[in-house]
Design an enzyme around this catalytic site. Structure first.
Site, PDB file in Angstrom:
ATOM      1  N   SER A 147     -15.864  44.347  20.467  1.00 53.12           N
ATOM      2  CA  SER A 147     -15.506  42.932  20.636  1.00 53.12           C
ATOM      3  C   SER A 147     -16.201  42.084  19.585  1.00 53.12           C
ATOM      4  O   SER A 147     -17.159  42.522  18.951  1.00 53.12           O
ATOM      5  CB  SER A 147     -15.963  42.484  22.034  1.00 53.12           C
ATOM      6  OG  SER A 147     -16.042  41.073  22.126  1.00 53.12           O
ATOM      7  N   TYR A 160     -21.096  40.494  29.260  1.00 54.92           N
ATOM      8  CA  TYR A 160     -20.066  41.089  28.402  1.00 54.92           C
ATOM      9  C   TYR A 160     -20.622  41.342  26.996  1.00 54.92           C
ATOM     10  O   TYR A 160     -20.438  42.421  26.430  1.00 54.92           O
ATOM     11  CB  TYR A 160     -18.877  40.134  28.345  1.00 54.92           C
ATOM     12  CG  TYR A 160     -17.678  40.611  27.606  1.00 54.92           C
ATOM     13  CD1 TYR A 160     -17.435  40.208  26.287  1.00 54.92           C
ATOM     14  CD2 TYR A 160     -16.744  41.441  28.211  1.00 54.92           C
ATOM     15  CE1 TYR A 160     -16.312  40.617  25.605  1.00 54.92           C
ATOM     16  CE2 TYR A 160     -15.600  41.854  27.533  1.00 54.92           C
ATOM     17  CZ  TYR A 160     -15.394  41.432  26.232  1.00 54.92           C
ATOM     18  OH  TYR A 160     -14.272  41.849  25.558  1.00 54.92           O
TER      19      TYR A 160
HETATM   20  P1  NAP Z   1      -7.107  43.314  30.394  1.00 53.34           P
HETATM   21  O1  NAP Z   1      -5.809  42.664  30.092  1.00 53.34           O
HETATM   22  O2  NAP Z   1      -8.010  42.718  31.411  1.00 53.34           O
HETATM   23  O3  NAP Z   1      -6.865  44.877  30.746  1.00 53.34           O
HETATM   24  C1  NAP Z   1      -7.978  45.671  31.044  1.00 53.34           C
HETATM   25  C2  NAP Z   1      -7.469  46.926  31.693  1.00 53.34           C
HETATM   26  O4  NAP Z   1      -8.592  47.734  32.104  1.00 53.34           O
HETATM   27  C3  NAP Z   1      -6.667  46.620  32.955  1.00 53.34           C
HETATM   28  O5  NAP Z   1      -5.585  47.515  33.073  1.00 53.34           O
HETATM   29  C4  NAP Z   1      -7.695  46.857  34.038  1.00 53.34           C
HETATM   30  O6  NAP Z   1      -7.144  47.142  35.304  1.00 53.34           O
HETATM   31  C5  NAP Z   1      -8.414  48.065  33.477  1.00 53.34           C
HETATM   32  N1  NAP Z   1      -9.680  48.290  34.162  1.00 53.34           N
HETATM   33  C6  NAP Z   1     -10.635  47.382  34.459  1.00 53.34           C
HETATM   34  N2  NAP Z   1     -11.648  47.975  35.113  1.00 53.34           N
HETATM   35  C7  NAP Z   1     -11.321  49.289  35.245  1.00 53.34           C
HETATM   36  C8  NAP Z   1     -11.953  50.417  35.846  1.00 53.34           C
HETATM   37  N3  NAP Z   1     -13.138  50.324  36.453  1.00 53.34           N
HETATM   38  N4  NAP Z   1     -11.314  51.613  35.795  1.00 53.34           N
HETATM   39  C9  NAP Z   1     -10.103  51.724  35.202  1.00 53.34           C
HETATM   40  N5  NAP Z   1      -9.442  50.697  34.611  1.00 53.34           N
HETATM   41  C10 NAP Z   1     -10.068  49.497  34.646  1.00 53.34           C
HETATM   42  O7  NAP Z   1      -7.955  43.392  29.065  1.00 53.34           O
HETATM   43  P2  NAP Z   1      -7.492  43.437  27.548  1.00 53.34           P
HETATM   44  O8  NAP Z   1      -7.518  42.069  26.976  1.00 53.34           O
HETATM   45  O9  NAP Z   1      -6.277  44.291  27.386  1.00 53.34           O
HETATM   46  O10 NAP Z   1      -8.768  44.194  26.940  1.00 53.34           O
HETATM   47  C11 NAP Z   1      -8.815  45.603  26.849  1.00 53.34           C
HETATM   48  C12 NAP Z   1     -10.135  45.945  26.205  1.00 53.34           C
HETATM   49  O11 NAP Z   1     -10.266  45.202  24.991  1.00 53.34           O
HETATM   50  C13 NAP Z   1     -11.341  45.537  27.048  1.00 53.34           C
HETATM   51  O12 NAP Z   1     -12.375  46.499  26.861  1.00 53.34           O
HETATM   52  C14 NAP Z   1     -11.771  44.197  26.447  1.00 53.34           C
HETATM   53  O13 NAP Z   1     -13.143  43.949  26.662  1.00 53.34           O
HETATM   54  C15 NAP Z   1     -11.476  44.431  25.018  1.00 53.34           C
HETATM   55  N6  NAP Z   1     -11.277  43.238  24.196  1.00 53.34           N
HETATM   56  C16 NAP Z   1     -10.333  42.314  24.518  1.00 53.34           C
HETATM   57  C17 NAP Z   1     -10.132  41.223  23.653  1.00 53.34           C
HETATM   58  C18 NAP Z   1      -9.112  40.155  23.922  1.00 53.34           C
HETATM   59  O14 NAP Z   1      -9.166  39.108  23.236  1.00 53.34           O
HETATM   60  N7  NAP Z   1      -8.196  40.344  24.837  1.00 53.34           N
HETATM   61  C19 NAP Z   1     -10.881  41.112  22.495  1.00 53.34           C
HETATM   62  C20 NAP Z   1     -11.857  42.067  22.223  1.00 53.34           C
HETATM   63  C21 NAP Z   1     -12.037  43.136  23.067  1.00 53.34           C
HETATM   64  P3  NAP Z   1      -7.009  45.926  36.345  1.00 53.34           P
HETATM   65  O15 NAP Z   1      -5.724  45.244  36.000  1.00 53.34           O
HETATM   66  O16 NAP Z   1      -7.007  46.555  37.694  1.00 53.34           O
HETATM   67  O17 NAP Z   1      -8.203  45.021  36.149  1.00 53.34           O
HETATM   68  C1  GCO Z   2     -14.356  35.271  25.644  1.00 51.10           C
HETATM   69  C2  GCO Z   2     -13.255  36.255  25.327  1.00 51.10           C
HETATM   70  C3  GCO Z   2     -13.741  37.274  24.346  1.00 51.10           C
HETATM   71  C4  GCO Z   2     -12.657  38.270  24.049  1.00 51.10           C
HETATM   72  C5  GCO Z   2     -13.088  39.263  23.050  1.00 51.10           C
HETATM   73  C6  GCO Z   2     -13.414  38.663  21.722  1.00 51.10           C
HETATM   74  O1  GCO Z   2     -14.416  34.808  26.783  1.00 51.10           O
HETATM   75  O2  GCO Z   2     -15.125  34.986  24.723  1.00 51.10           O
HETATM   76  O3  GCO Z   2     -12.778  36.868  26.496  1.00 51.10           O
HETATM   77  O4  GCO Z   2     -14.873  37.919  24.836  1.00 51.10           O
HETATM   78  O5  GCO Z   2     -12.276  38.949  25.186  1.00 51.10           O
HETATM   79  O6  GCO Z   2     -14.104  40.077  23.507  1.00 51.10           O
HETATM   80  O7  GCO Z   2     -13.584  39.717  20.792  1.00 51.10           O
END
Ligand code: NAP
Ligand code: GCO
Length: 262
Positions: A147, A160
């Site tokens: 992230s 986080y």
């Molecule tokens: P999301 O939309 O919240 O999806 C996360 C997925 O992980 C959901 O399917 C969730 O299931 C599942 N999950 C959560 N806890 C779990 C557990 N204990 N066991 C199995 N599955 C679990 O998140 P996203 O935005 O796609 O993010 C995916 C990854 O990218 C995460 O690691 C997040 O930190 C990272 N990330 C996201 C962003 C962003 O801007 N979106 C940026 C940087 C990094 P549920 O629906 O049941 O919760």
């Molecule tokens: C926040 C966002 C971010 C993104 C991502 C950025 O609240 O700042 O959720 O944490 O999820 O991790 O890279």
């Protein structure tokens, strides 16, 4: 032989955690389109079924399983079941994750621990479950979804950021400890991507929306599709000498001080 063959995932088995939707779904789709057989898990059968339907609509035969990635016994059973039903896992994407946006001094220790458990302990558990057979097979790819918060802090995301900072170093340590077995462990650090996790930040009029656009040279939120190419690269032979690297897919956020207000 075409250089593009180095990006082929034909014959490979991939596990992407938490991939019923969001970033995990996009990455799993990319790996499938590059030739991999994709397996994924989620927390309940409803989500898994939703994911299977979505993959099927794209013409992808995916394998879906219910598994909480924080439950070590369940993860070990998941990996065993995949190995029996699909094959030894060649590619692991530790994608499942949660966030809790709470001012640190208002966050309970239990809430802090829950984020650490899913975002840091679970990638350790799942990687530990797949590495032994990657060693036996003579190769493996592990991609941890880090992230911006692996590098930067901001208000309300202390747990986080601590987890994602730790995940960056876990990535480097797995690379260090298992590189000699032809296992490459790298991270992808997405910028701000439009998914359910960031939906609260993109609500109409939310100040964060315009803020993050001013901090992104690309002047836009990322889309999950922006992560597909980098994931295929790190999952393929094209990256066999890339190890311990966090590939930031952020539109330039980490390089940029931010646009001057008009
Ligand atoms: P999301 O939309 O919240 O999806 C996360 C997925 O992980 C959901 O399917 C969730 O299931 C599942 N999950 C959560 N806890 C779990 C557990 N204990 N066991 C199995 N599955 C679990 O998140 P996203 O935005 O796609 O993010 C995916 C990854 O990218 C995460 O690691 C997040 O930190 C990272 N990330 C996201 C962003 C962003 O801007 N979106 C940026 C940087 C990094 P549920 O629906 O049941 O919760
Ligand atoms: C926040 C966002 C971010 C993104 C991502 C950025 O609240 O700042 O959720 O944490 O999820 O991790 O890279």
């Amino acid at each position: 032989m075409s250089i593009l063959n180095k990006f082929s995932l034909d014959g490979k088995v991939a596990l992407v955690t938490g991939a019923s939707y969001g970033i995990g779904f996009a990455i799993a789709t990319a790996l499938a389109k590059a030739g991999a057989t994709v397996c994924f898990n989620d927390l309940n059968q409803e989500l898994v079924d939703k994911g299977l339907k979505a993959y099927e609509e794209l013409g992808i035969k995916a394998y879906g399983y219910v598994c909480d990635v924080t439950d070590e016994e369940a993860v070990n059973q998941l990996v065993k079941k995949i190995e029996e039903e699909v094959g030894i896992i060649d590619i692991l994407v530790n994608n499942a994750g949660i966030i809790k946006r709470i001012p640190m001094c208002e966050m309970t220790a239990a809430e802090f621990r829950q984020v650490i458990d899913v975002d840091l302990n679970a990638p350790f558990i799942v990687a530990k479950a797949v590495i032994p057979n990657m060693i036996k097979k003579g190769h493996g790819k592990i991609i941890n979804i880090c992230s911006m918060m692996s590098e930067l802090g901001r208000e309300t995301v202390s747990a986080y950021a601590a987890a994602k900072g730790g995940l960056k170093m876990l990535t480097k340590n797995i690379a260090s400890e298992y590189g000699e077995f032809n296992i490459q462990c790298n991270g992808i650090g997405p910028g701000y991507i439009a998914t359910p996790q960031t939906a609260p930040l993109r609500e109409d009029g939310h100040p964060f929306n315009s803020f993050i656009i001013s901090k992104t040279p690309a002047a836009r939120w990322g889309e999950t599709e922006d992560l597909m190419g980098p994931a295929v690269f790190l999952a393929s032979d094209a990256s066999n000498f890339v190890n311990g690297h966090i590939l930031y897919v952020d539109g330039g956020i980490l390089a940029y001080i931010g646009k001057q207000p008009k």
